[in-house]
Scaffold this motif. Structure first.
Motif, PDB file in Angstrom:
ATOM      1  N   LYS A  29    -105.662 -29.310  30.834  1.00  0.00           N
ATOM      2  CA  LYS A  29    -106.865 -30.138  31.078  1.00  0.00           C
ATOM      3  C   LYS A  29    -108.053 -29.245  31.441  1.00  0.00           C
ATOM      4  O   LYS A  29    -109.175 -29.453  30.992  1.00  0.00           O
ATOM      5  N   GLU A  30    -107.766 -28.269  32.267  1.00  0.00           N
ATOM      6  CA  GLU A  30    -108.805 -27.351  32.721  1.00  0.00           C
ATOM      7  C   GLU A  30    -109.425 -26.601  31.530  1.00  0.00           C
ATOM      8  O   GLU A  30    -110.596 -26.223  31.563  1.00  0.00           O
ATOM      9  N   PHE A  31    -108.626 -26.403  30.496  1.00  0.00           N
ATOM     10  CA  PHE A  31    -109.107 -25.628  29.344  1.00  0.00           C
ATOM     11  C   PHE A  31    -110.279 -26.293  28.632  1.00  0.00           C
ATOM     12  O   PHE A  31    -111.026 -25.638  27.903  1.00  0.00           O
ATOM     13  N   LYS A  32    -110.488 -27.589  28.884  1.00  0.00           N
ATOM     14  CA  LYS A  32    -111.656 -28.288  28.299  1.00  0.00           C
ATOM     15  C   LYS A  32    -112.947 -27.540  28.625  1.00  0.00           C
ATOM     16  O   LYS A  32    -113.897 -27.575  27.863  1.00  0.00           O
ATOM     17  N   LYS A  33    -112.956 -26.874  29.769  1.00  0.00           N
ATOM     18  CA  LYS A  33    -114.162 -26.140  30.192  1.00  0.00           C
ATOM     19  C   LYS A  33    -114.336 -24.832  29.426  1.00  0.00           C
ATOM     20  O   LYS A  33    -115.394 -24.222  29.484  1.00  0.00           O
ATOM     21  N   CYS A  34    -113.312 -24.409  28.760  1.00  0.00           N
ATOM     22  CA  CYS A  34    -113.369 -23.131  28.044  1.00  0.00           C
ATOM     23  C   CYS A  34    -113.647 -23.329  26.550  1.00  0.00           C
ATOM     24  O   CYS A  34    -114.073 -22.405  25.862  1.00  0.00           O
ATOM     25  N   LYS A  35    -113.376 -24.562  26.086  1.00  0.00           N
ATOM     26  CA  LYS A  35    -113.441 -24.859  24.643  1.00  0.00           C
ATOM     27  C   LYS A  35    -114.788 -24.617  23.992  1.00  0.00           C
ATOM     28  O   LYS A  35    -114.849 -24.351  22.792  1.00  0.00           O
ATOM     29  N   ALA A  36    -115.845 -24.770  24.781  1.00  0.00           N
ATOM     30  CA  ALA A  36    -117.173 -24.568  24.200  1.00  0.00           C
ATOM     31  C   ALA A  36    -117.270 -23.171  23.589  1.00  0.00           C
ATOM     32  O   ALA A  36    -117.948 -22.966  22.590  1.00  0.00           O
ATOM     33  N   CYS A  37    -116.574 -22.226  24.185  1.00  0.00           N
ATOM     34  CA  CYS A  37    -116.685 -20.826  23.746  1.00  0.00           C
ATOM     35  C   CYS A  37    -115.395 -20.240  23.180  1.00  0.00           C
ATOM     36  O   CYS A  37    -115.450 -19.200  22.520  1.00  0.00           O
ATOM     37  N   HIS A  38    -114.258 -20.837  23.497  1.00  0.00           N
ATOM     38  CA  HIS A  38    -112.979 -20.238  23.072  1.00  0.00           C
ATOM     39  C   HIS A  38    -112.115 -21.221  22.289  1.00  0.00           C
ATOM     40  O   HIS A  38    -111.874 -22.340  22.753  1.00  0.00           O
ATOM     41  N   ALA A  39    -111.590 -20.784  21.169  1.00  0.00           N
ATOM     42  CA  ALA A  39    -110.566 -21.543  20.451  1.00  0.00           C
ATOM     43  C   ALA A  39    -109.216 -20.908  20.780  1.00  0.00           C
ATOM     44  O   ALA A  39    -109.153 -19.800  21.318  1.00  0.00           O
ATOM     45  N   GLY A  50    -112.210 -24.757  19.034  1.00  0.00           N
ATOM     46  CA  GLY A  50    -113.215 -24.400  20.027  1.00  0.00           C
ATOM     47  C   GLY A  50    -114.268 -23.506  19.422  1.00  0.00           C
ATOM     48  O   GLY A  50    -114.226 -23.184  18.234  1.00  0.00           O
ATOM     49  N   GLY A  51    -115.208 -23.101  20.275  1.00  0.00           N
ATOM     50  CA  GLY A  51    -116.318 -22.271  19.829  1.00  0.00           C
ATOM     51  C   GLY A  51    -115.893 -20.841  19.550  1.00  0.00           C
ATOM     52  O   GLY A  51    -114.754 -20.447  19.807  1.00  0.00           O
ATOM     53  N   ALA A  52    -116.835 -20.076  19.016  1.00  0.00           N
ATOM     54  CA  ALA A  52    -116.537 -18.686  18.664  1.00  0.00           C
ATOM     55  C   ALA A  52    -117.392 -17.694  19.466  1.00  0.00           C
ATOM     56  O   ALA A  52    -117.434 -16.517  19.158  1.00  0.00           O
ATOM     57  N   THR A  53    -118.036 -18.191  20.529  1.00  0.00           N
ATOM     58  CA  THR A  53    -118.815 -17.293  21.387  1.00  0.00           C
ATOM     59  C   THR A  53    -117.885 -16.300  22.075  1.00  0.00           C
ATOM     60  O   THR A  53    -118.223 -15.146  22.276  1.00  0.00           O
ATOM     61  N   GLY A  54    -116.697 -16.762  22.421  1.00  0.00           N
ATOM     62  CA  GLY A  54    -115.686 -15.905  23.043  1.00  0.00           C
ATOM     63  C   GLY A  54    -114.519 -15.722  22.081  1.00  0.00           C
ATOM     64  O   GLY A  54    -114.394 -16.460  21.104  1.00  0.00           O
ATOM     65  N   PRO A  55    -113.648 -14.748  22.358  1.00  0.00           N
ATOM     66  CA  PRO A  55    -112.506 -14.478  21.470  1.00  0.00           C
ATOM     67  C   PRO A  55    -111.446 -15.582  21.514  1.00  0.00           C
ATOM     68  O   PRO A  55    -111.355 -16.322  22.493  1.00  0.00           O
ATOM     69  N   ASN A  56    -110.678 -15.665  20.447  1.00  0.00           N
ATOM     70  CA  ASN A  56    -109.495 -16.533  20.389  1.00  0.00           C
ATOM     71  C   ASN A  56    -108.575 -16.153  21.560  1.00  0.00           C
ATOM     72  O   ASN A  56    -108.293 -14.980  21.768  1.00  0.00           O
ATOM     73  N   LEU A  57    -108.127 -17.152  22.317  1.00  0.00           N
ATOM     74  CA  LEU A  57    -107.309 -16.827  23.491  1.00  0.00           C
ATOM     75  C   LEU A  57    -105.803 -16.983  23.252  1.00  0.00           C
ATOM     76  O   LEU A  57    -105.013 -16.965  24.194  1.00  0.00           O
ATOM     77  N   TYR A  58    -105.401 -17.117  21.991  1.00  0.00           N
ATOM     78  CA  TYR A  58    -103.956 -17.212  21.736  1.00  0.00           C
ATOM     79  C   TYR A  58    -103.271 -15.887  22.093  1.00  0.00           C
ATOM     80  O   TYR A  58    -103.674 -14.825  21.623  1.00  0.00           O
ATOM     81  N   GLY A  59    -102.251 -15.972  22.918  1.00  0.00           N
ATOM     82  CA  GLY A  59    -101.492 -14.768  23.265  1.00  0.00           C
ATOM     83  C   GLY A  59    -102.214 -13.831  24.228  1.00  0.00           C
ATOM     84  O   GLY A  59    -101.757 -12.720  24.469  1.00  0.00           O
ATOM     85  N   VAL A  60    -103.320 -14.313  24.797  1.00  0.00           N
ATOM     86  CA  VAL A  60    -104.122 -13.423  25.648  1.00  0.00           C
ATOM     87  C   VAL A  60    -103.324 -12.900  26.844  1.00  0.00           C
ATOM     88  O   VAL A  60    -103.521 -11.765  27.282  1.00  0.00           O
ATOM     89  N   GLY A  70    -111.850  -7.856  15.502  1.00  0.00           N
ATOM     90  CA  GLY A  70    -113.047  -8.430  14.913  1.00  0.00           C
ATOM     91  C   GLY A  70    -113.999  -9.025  15.930  1.00  0.00           C
ATOM     92  O   GLY A  70    -115.125  -9.345  15.604  1.00  0.00           O
ATOM     93  N   PHE A  71    -113.570  -9.195  17.197  1.00  0.00           N
ATOM     94  CA  PHE A  71    -114.489  -9.741  18.191  1.00  0.00           C
ATOM     95  C   PHE A  71    -115.322  -8.615  18.801  1.00  0.00           C
ATOM     96  O   PHE A  71    -114.793  -7.553  19.124  1.00  0.00           O
ATOM     97  N   GLY A 113    -120.718  -8.087  31.516  1.00  0.00           N
ATOM     98  CA  GLY A 113    -119.757  -8.744  30.639  1.00  0.00           C
ATOM     99  C   GLY A 113    -120.467  -9.844  29.879  1.00  0.00           C
ATOM    100  O   GLY A 113    -121.526 -10.302  30.297  1.00  0.00           O
ATOM    101  N   LYS A 114    -119.883 -10.264  28.758  1.00  0.00           N
ATOM    102  CA  LYS A 114    -120.521 -11.308  27.956  1.00  0.00           C
ATOM    103  C   LYS A 114    -120.115 -12.713  28.370  1.00  0.00           C
ATOM    104  O   LYS A 114    -120.647 -13.678  27.865  1.00  0.00           O
ATOM    105  N   MET A 115    -119.119 -12.837  29.237  1.00  0.00           N
ATOM    106  CA  MET A 115    -118.698 -14.182  29.644  1.00  0.00           C
ATOM    107  C   MET A 115    -119.474 -14.588  30.894  1.00  0.00           C
ATOM    108  O   MET A 115    -119.375 -13.939  31.935  1.00  0.00           O
ATOM    109  N   THR A 116    -120.255 -15.657  30.757  1.00  0.00           N
ATOM    110  CA  THR A 116    -121.131 -16.076  31.853  1.00  0.00           C
ATOM    111  C   THR A 116    -120.499 -17.173  32.698  1.00  0.00           C
ATOM    112  O   THR A 116    -120.973 -17.474  33.782  1.00  0.00           O
ATOM    113  N   TYR A 117    -119.427 -17.770  32.204  1.00  0.00           N
ATOM    114  CA  TYR A 117    -118.794 -18.876  32.921  1.00  0.00           C
ATOM    115  C   TYR A 117    -117.895 -18.336  34.032  1.00  0.00           C
ATOM    116  O   TYR A 117    -117.249 -17.312  33.875  1.00  0.00           O
ATOM    117  N   LYS A 118    -117.871 -19.061  35.178  1.00  0.00           N
ATOM    118  CA  LYS A 118    -116.963 -18.668  36.265  1.00  0.00           C
ATOM    119  C   LYS A 118    -116.080 -19.839  36.655  1.00  0.00           C
ATOM    120  O   LYS A 118    -116.569 -20.945  36.868  1.00  0.00           O
TER     121      LYS A 118
END
Ligand code: HEC
Length: 137
Positions: A29-39, A50-60, A70-71, A113-118
């Motif tokens: 549920k919390e991941f909804k906040k990350c979707k704008a930038c991360h798929a 999700g968005g492509a502003t941030g890298p794909n988080l699969y397997g992160v 490629g990111f 860093g490029k991630m502005t969300y906290k």
């Protein structure tokens, strides 16, 4: 499969518990906040659109910081990668609560860093980690 074996080996090598202490359902549920930038997309399927502003988080949670091909990462994340920093639960939880400050401290470098969300709460960060690790188990 490759990810899974690597994760199990890493777990044995470090002697850490196989499961994170967060709640994966809450993390989803919390991941909804990350979707704008991360798929989240595995090699065969899209798990979360999700968005492509941030890298794909699969397997992160199984891989080194800054290693999605490629990111275009910030210099700080490139430095973290060069230093072999990995997204262990501790590192992930620290990073998402204050990305730039955490990277500066962890790498000893200056920059932004490029991630502005906290993420505000440590528990939310742990739940997110549990959710993301559950996807590659
Ligand atoms: C406003 C856009 C944005 C939002 C919202 C966002 N991120 Fe990010 N995230 C980024 C960007 C951009 C990067 C790359 C950072 C860099 O290069 O310094 C990143 C990088 C990351 C990384 C490092 C990935 C890697 O490959 O090393 C993680 C982990 C991460 N984000 C987790 C999250 C989580 C979890 C959330 C939701 C709580 C979230 N992010 C929300 C933009 C965002």
């Amino acid at each position: 499969m490759k990810f899974k074996i690597a994760a199990v080996l890493a777990t044995i090598a470090l002697g850490l518990p196989a499961h994170a202490d967060g709640d994966a359902d809450k993390g989803e549920k919390e991941f909804k906040k990350c979707k704008a930038c991360h798929a989240i997309g595995s090699p065969d399927a899209t798990i979360v659109k999700g968005g492509a502003t941030g890298p794909n988080l699969y397997g992160v949670t199984d891989h080194a910081a800054g290693s999605v091909e490629g990111f275009r990462y910030s210099d700080l994340l490139v430095a973290a990668n060069a230093q072999g920093i990995e997204w262990t639960e501790e590192n992930f939880v620290g990073y998402v609560q204050d990305p730039t400050e955490w990277l500066k401290e962890a790498t000893g470098e200056n920059g932004r860093g490029k991630m502005t969300y906290k993420v505000r709460k440590e528990d939310d960060a742990k739940d997110l980690y549990a959710y993301l690790s559950s996807l590659t188990e």
